[in-house]
Design a protein around this motif. Sequence first.
Motif, PDB file in Angstrom:
ATOM      1  N   CYS A   4       0.855  -1.194   0.000  1.00 31.50           N
ATOM      2  CA  CYS A   4       0.000   0.000   0.000  1.00 31.50           C
ATOM      3  C   CYS A   4       0.883   1.234   0.000  1.00 31.50           C
ATOM      4  O   CYS A   4       1.745   1.399   0.874  1.00 31.50           O
ATOM      5  CB  CYS A   4      -0.920  -0.001   1.214  1.00 31.50           C
ATOM      6  N   ASP A 130      -1.628   4.561  -3.981  1.00 32.32           N
ATOM      7  CA  ASP A 130      -2.985   4.122  -3.673  1.00 32.32           C
ATOM      8  C   ASP A 130      -3.836   5.284  -3.190  1.00 32.32           C
ATOM      9  O   ASP A 130      -5.049   5.296  -3.407  1.00 32.32           O
ATOM     10  CB  ASP A 130      -2.947   3.016  -2.614  1.00 32.32           C
ATOM     11  N   GLY A 180      -8.250   9.593  -6.459  1.00 35.67           N
ATOM     12  CA  GLY A 180      -7.093   9.153  -5.693  1.00 35.67           C
ATOM     13  C   GLY A 180      -6.447  10.231  -4.861  1.00 35.67           C
ATOM     14  O   GLY A 180      -5.421   9.992  -4.214  1.00 35.67           O
ATOM     15  N   PHE A 205      -9.608   2.038   3.036  1.00 32.32           N
ATOM     16  CA  PHE A 205      -8.982   0.706   3.119  1.00 32.32           C
ATOM     17  C   PHE A 205      -9.528  -0.054   4.322  1.00 32.32           C
ATOM     18  O   PHE A 205      -8.814  -0.253   5.313  1.00 32.32           O
ATOM     19  CB  PHE A 205      -7.461   0.840   3.240  1.00 32.32           C
TER      20      PHE A 205
END
Length: 216
Positions: A4, A130, A180, A205
Amino acid sequence: MKGCFLVFEGPEGAGKSLQIARLAARLSASGVPHTVTREPGGTAAAEAIRSVLLDRPELHLDGVAEVLLFSASRRVHVDEVIRPVLGRGEVVLSDRFELSTRVYQGWARGVPPETIEQVTRAATGGLVPDLYIVLDVPVMVGTDRREAHGGRPDRIEREAEVFMERVREGYRELAAGEDGIAILDGSGTPDEVEARILALLEERFPGRFRGANFPL
């Protein structure tokens, strides 16, 4: 587990370094493998380039020269640090990445987006974080924070207030068009800002960081 890649961004004095350190401490306490790094920097070559870009206020570098230097630093940073960490399935916490180039050299200095895109693609090989976490603070708040910490401003921090206003505007405009990039209010106490970051991570997440309230 897939690695990540999280990048903290924002105008000068937004509190990126402090919040990265806080998140890293939480990850350590929770046993989550991670690496903290920064741009420009992260490797011996990249740190040498950082010195030219930031520690030499007497040097005149236009926007294109800055793009090329930042991108050279980014190239070795990606190859030597970021990709290996992600390949091990770990977390990367970076203080800035290519979004800074799009904002500072593109939006604020006026380098054409196509120039930045072409050079960045060569530097990163298409690697995209990410999530970008942009801490947004008014320019004068950031200035007051930097002055309170003391120390000499670097070459970028010496720019005029109008430049810093364009930087802040650039972050907000780019975030409005890209999923993003997440803008968070960077004002308030460190605890308040940290709580916003943890809530965002849990939203984006779920479970990846063992919940928003993993203990120190």
